[in-house]
Write a protein that holds these residues in place. Structure first.
Motif, PDB file in Angstrom:
ATOM      1  N   ARG A 102       0.768  -1.161  -0.156  1.00 18.80           N
ATOM      2  CA  ARG A 102       0.017   0.154   0.230  1.00 18.80           C
ATOM      3  C   ARG A 102       0.763   1.155   0.057  1.00 18.80           C
ATOM      4  O   ARG A 102       0.550   2.405  -0.256  1.00 18.80           O
ATOM      5  CB  ARG A 102      -0.939   0.001   1.132  1.00 18.80           C
ATOM      6  N   ASP A 103       2.234   0.960   0.192  1.00 15.32           N
ATOM      7  CA  ASP A 103       2.996   2.178   0.342  1.00 15.32           C
ATOM      8  C   ASP A 103       3.987   2.204  -0.863  1.00 15.32           C
ATOM      9  O   ASP A 103       4.978   2.844  -1.048  1.00 15.32           O
ATOM     10  CB  ASP A 103       3.958   2.265   1.500  1.00 15.32           C
ATOM     11  N   TRP A 104       3.815   1.156  -1.968  1.00 17.09           N
ATOM     12  CA  TRP A 104       4.596   0.863  -2.923  1.00 17.09           C
ATOM     13  C   TRP A 104       4.076   1.931  -4.082  1.00 17.09           C
ATOM     14  O   TRP A 104       3.026   2.010  -4.358  1.00 17.09           O
ATOM     15  CB  TRP A 104       4.482  -0.521  -3.356  1.00 17.09           C
ATOM     16  N   HIS A 105       4.999   2.891  -4.641  1.00 20.60           N
ATOM     17  CA  HIS A 105       5.014   3.808  -5.532  1.00 20.60           C
ATOM     18  C   HIS A 105       5.551   3.691  -6.765  1.00 20.60           C
ATOM     19  O   HIS A 105       6.789   4.363  -6.858  1.00 20.60           O
ATOM     20  CB  HIS A 105       4.814   5.278  -5.215  1.00 20.60           C
ATOM     21  N   PRO A 106       5.269   2.839  -8.109  1.00 20.36           N
ATOM     22  CA  PRO A 106       6.185   2.687  -9.042  1.00 20.36           C
ATOM     23  C   PRO A 106       6.327   4.107  -9.830  1.00 20.36           C
ATOM     24  O   PRO A 106       5.470   4.876  -9.735  1.00 20.36           O
ATOM     25  CB  PRO A 106       5.409   1.736  -9.969  1.00 20.36           C
ATOM     26  N   ALA A 107       7.373   4.001 -10.530  1.00 23.48           N
ATOM     27  CA  ALA A 107       8.024   5.510 -11.217  1.00 23.48           C
ATOM     28  C   ALA A 107       7.501   5.379 -12.579  1.00 23.48           C
ATOM     29  O   ALA A 107       7.982   5.091 -13.634  1.00 23.48           O
ATOM     30  CB  ALA A 107       9.285   5.756 -11.260  1.00 23.48           C
ATOM     31  N   GLY A 108       5.879   5.334 -12.599  1.00 27.03           N
ATOM     32  CA  GLY A 108       5.222   5.360 -14.031  1.00 27.03           C
ATOM     33  C   GLY A 108       5.197   4.112 -14.718  1.00 27.03           C
ATOM     34  O   GLY A 108       5.218   2.956 -13.968  1.00 27.03           O
ATOM     35  N   ALA A 109       4.743   4.018 -15.949  1.00 27.33           N
ATOM     36  CA  ALA A 109       4.195   2.896 -16.661  1.00 27.33           C
ATOM     37  C   ALA A 109       5.622   2.246 -17.213  1.00 27.33           C
ATOM     38  O   ALA A 109       6.198   2.598 -18.179  1.00 27.33           O
ATOM     39  CB  ALA A 109       3.400   3.289 -17.894  1.00 27.33           C
ATOM     40  N   PHE A 110       6.460   1.528 -16.364  1.00 25.76           N
ATOM     41  CA  PHE A 110       7.705   1.170 -16.587  1.00 25.76           C
ATOM     42  C   PHE A 110       7.835  -0.534 -16.682  1.00 25.76           C
ATOM     43  O   PHE A 110       8.812  -0.797 -17.533  1.00 25.76           O
ATOM     44  CB  PHE A 110       8.577   1.390 -15.241  1.00 25.76           C
ATOM     45  N   TYR A 111       6.806  -1.331 -16.354  1.00 21.32           N
ATOM     46  CA  TYR A 111       7.275  -2.826 -16.456  1.00 21.32           C
ATOM     47  C   TYR A 111       6.463  -3.471 -17.585  1.00 21.32           C
ATOM     48  O   TYR A 111       5.381  -3.166 -17.729  1.00 21.32           O
ATOM     49  CB  TYR A 111       6.797  -3.293 -14.795  1.00 21.32           C
ATOM     50  N   SER A 112       7.158  -4.417 -17.944  1.00 19.22           N
ATOM     51  CA  SER A 112       6.437  -5.121 -19.257  1.00 19.22           C
ATOM     52  C   SER A 112       5.978  -6.313 -18.589  1.00 19.22           C
ATOM     53  O   SER A 112       4.792  -6.881 -19.344  1.00 19.22           O
ATOM     54  CB  SER A 112       7.781  -5.839 -20.056  1.00 19.22           C
TER      55      SER A 112
END
Length: 204
Positions: A102-112
């Motif tokens: 719930r505290d994880w914030h990915p840096a944008g649309a990054f993952y395949s």
């Protein structure tokens, strides 16, 4: 990975899962949904494995040459994954992130590929959707509400409602597969594999 901060040190999920993984033994068999997703295959690019545990899926993706971000609230699980990764010669391929999802914030649309095979939280799912790169895959499996009678300690908020998770995707995704899985004595689950539509030519 580092040591858990004050906000995680006494986190009930961390303590519960640490106790479970300390009992051993760890299984590094890749989850069937991870095998299916990696067989599509996703476009070139990194993989995010959420609520990963001692993940065979992370190891499988890393062995295929992909960079993997493995996120879990259990430092014991991540330690087991780190040691197995070293044993398999995959050191440097897997980044371990100790965090409450719930505290994880990915840096944008990054993952395949964004993968999660044992956790459900609607807000986390919405965040995960934003982390999938155009053309990338989202693979998710969780208990449905039908599991509640068999699992008395299971919170209803941790279960997929009718139509979920597909109903939360929006028009930007193409559903490749969705199925309800046999009970198996632990409660029914639902698995979904979807692809984020690639951006139209000339558009972001």
């Amino acid at each position: 990975m580092g040591e858990p901060g004050a906000e995680l040190a006494g986190h009930p999920d961390r303590l519960r899962w640490n106790a479970r993984y300390e009992q051993g033994p760890a299984s590094f068999t890749p989850h069937p949904l991870a095998v299916a997703a990696l067989s599509v295959p996703p476009p070139a690019g990194p993989v995010a494995d959420l609520a990963c545990g001692p993940s065979g899926a992370a190891l499988l993706a890393a062995a295929a040459g992909r960079r993997v971000t493995a996120v879990d609230v259990s430092d014991v699980a991540l330690g087991l994954l780190r040691e197995e990764g070293r044993r398999q010669g995959l050191r440097g391929q897997i980044t371990l992130v100790l965090a409450d999802l719930r505290d994880w914030h990915p840096a944008g649309a990054f993952y395949s590929l964004v993968l999660c095979t044992g956790y459900w939280d609607r807000a986390v799912f919405v965040t995960a959707v934003t982390a999938v790169a155009p053309g990338g895959l989202l693979a998710w499996e969780a208990f449905t509400a039908g599991a509640l009678p068999a699992r008395t300690g299971l919170c209803p908020d941790w279960c997929l409602a009718d139509g979920e998770p597909v109903s939360l995707l929006g028009s930007g995704f193409e559903v490749l597969d969705v199925r309800d899985l046999p009970d198996g004595g632990r409660g029914p689950k639902r698995a979904m594999l979807a692809r984020r539509r690639a951006a139209a030519p000339g558009r972001a």
